[in-house]
Design a protein around this motif. Structure first.
Motif, PDB file in Angstrom:
ATOM      1  N   ALA A 201       0.840  -1.206   0.000  1.00  0.00           N
ATOM      2  CA  ALA A 201       0.000   0.000   0.000  1.00  0.00           C
ATOM      3  C   ALA A 201       0.874   1.255   0.000  1.00  0.00           C
ATOM      4  CB  ALA A 201      -0.932  -0.015   1.205  1.00  0.00           C
ATOM      5  N   LYS A 202       1.940   1.201   0.782  1.00  0.00           N
ATOM      6  CA  LYS A 202       2.835   2.368   0.865  1.00  0.00           C
ATOM      7  C   LYS A 202       3.474   2.653  -0.494  1.00  0.00           C
ATOM      8  CE  LYS A 202       6.247   4.284   4.032  1.00  0.00           C
ATOM      9  NZ  LYS A 202       5.343   5.289   4.554  1.00  0.00           N
ATOM     10  N   LYS A 203       3.967   1.568  -1.138  1.00  0.00           N
ATOM     11  CA  LYS A 203       4.608   1.739  -2.462  1.00  0.00           C
ATOM     12  C   LYS A 203       3.636   2.341  -3.468  1.00  0.00           C
ATOM     13  CE  LYS A 203       7.999  -1.938  -2.210  1.00  0.00           C
ATOM     14  NZ  LYS A 203       7.799  -3.332  -1.943  1.00  0.00           N
ATOM     15  N   ARG A 204       2.365   1.964  -3.361  1.00  0.00           N
ATOM     16  CA  ARG A 204       1.392   2.440  -4.352  1.00  0.00           C
ATOM     17  C   ARG A 204       0.603   3.653  -3.855  1.00  0.00           C
ATOM     18  NH1 ARG A 204      -1.509  -2.736  -6.858  1.00  0.00           N
ATOM     19  NH2 ARG A 204      -2.829  -1.062  -7.623  1.00  0.00           N
ATOM     20  N   ASN A 205       1.019   4.136  -2.681  1.00  0.00           N
ATOM     21  CA  ASN A 205       0.385   5.339  -2.127  1.00  0.00           C
ATOM     22  C   ASN A 205      -1.128   5.169  -1.939  1.00  0.00           C
ATOM     23  OD1 ASN A 205       0.589   7.852  -1.043  1.00  0.00           O
ATOM     24  ND2 ASN A 205       0.266   8.912  -2.998  1.00  0.00           N
TER      25      ASN A 205
END
Ligand SMILES: Cc1cc2nc3c(=O)[nH]c(=O)nc-3n(C[C@H](O)[C@H](O)[C@H](O)COP(=O)(O)OP(=O)(O)OC[C@H]3O[C@@H](n4cnc5c(N)ncnc54)[C@H](O)[C@@H]3O)c2cc1C
Ligand code: FES
Length: 252
Positions: A201-205
């Motif tokens: 989720a963090k990588k894909r914002n």
């Protein structure tokens, strides 16, 4: 407001080798129960009393005052719960915890093992708002899945099994549904899975909510046995501050 009430067992149905569905009738209205909250359930035994156990609310029928719990036999308390029968009485403290914030137009719900249980009521909530969620369920093998037909009635269901017995082979974080566009992710399951989901989720914002299942004792913020560290290095109580946290706010 929290209640301490005696519920009556309507049914106890085996779902697979280890999981069972408890349907409990409440003596009081369940109107305030929300997706992502949990109950603290008393476990009676002939030899000794053991601490109440936290179990997520899987579903609620507010018209008929019925509460649905999916429980996995894992140890002493859950094995005793597996034995309860129709018309038995059982004491519950409820509703506990903060529950899921319902937001987004393109939600993805990711459940692993029995952590899939609380996502059912969340999916139902989205559906009642006219939003069809994507639901991704992960398990080691098809023998660990439960109630998949109920989930597929509420959203677009994808399944990952580690042995490839149903759905795509591999982990949930490898499932092809993740190629789609999502604006919020909700996840509950083993810590290793939620950590991987939070990284993704963090990588894909993408905003990501995690429902933690830390070991608990009191369930009401008094014993501190459920604490988890947040990103600022402070302890938070999973039972009262959670169990749902934004992945950016919590250390896993
Ligand atoms: C907010 C919340 C919601 C939950 N929802 C559900 C649910 O819907 N359905 C369900 O089946 N379970 C759920 N759990 C987990 C459930 O509470 C435990 O499985 C149960 O308390 C185990 O009791 P036991 O006496 O059977 O096992 P124990 O004898 O206490 O433990 C058996 C083994 O399981 C491990 N264990 C026990 N509890 C946990 C835990 N929380 N996380 C990881 N490992 C654990 C122990 O370390 C031990 O190795 C939830 C937990 C929390 C905190
Ligand atoms: S379980 Fe006692 S403080 Fe959370």
């Amino acid at each position: 407001m929290k209640y301490l009430e005696i519920f009556t067992v309507e049914s106890n149905i085996a779902l697979n080798k280890t999981c069972f569905l408890l349907v409990l009738r409440s003596p009081v209205s369940l109107e305030t129960v929300a997706a992502g909250q949990f109950v603290s359930i008393e476990v009676k035994g002939e030899d000794e009393r053991i601490l109440r156990r936290p179990i997520s609310i899987h579903d609620v029928d507010k018209t008929n005052n019925l509460l649905y719990l999916v429980v996995q036999r894992i140890g002493k308390a859950t094995n005793r719960l597996a034995e309860i029968k129709k018309n038995d009485e059982i004491s519950l403290v409820f509703p506990l915890g903060n529950g899921f914030a319902i937001e987004g137009e393109k939600p993805l719900l990711i459940g692993g093992g029995v952590g899939t249980a609380p996502l059912y009521l969340l999916a139902k909530e989205f559906k009642s708002r006219g939003i069809v969620p994507d639901i991704l369920i992960g398990a080691r093998t098809n023998e660990q899945l439960f109630l998949t037909n109920r989930y597929s009635a509420l959203g677009n269901l994808s399944i990952s099994t580690e042995d490839g017995s149903v759905g795509e082979r591999g982990l949930v974080t490898q499932n092809s549904v993740l190629k789609k566009d999502f604006d919020v992710i909700y996840s509950c399951g083993p810590t290793s899975m939620m950590r991987a989901v939070a990284d993704l989720a963090k990588k894909r914002n993408i905003k990501c909510y995690l429902s933690l299942e830390n070991r608990m004792a009191c369930g009401i913020g008094a014993c501190l046995c459920c604490v988890n560290e947040n990103k600022e290095g402070h302890n938070v109580c999973v039972c009262t501050d959670g169990p749902v946290f934004l992945s950016d706010d919590i250390k896993l």
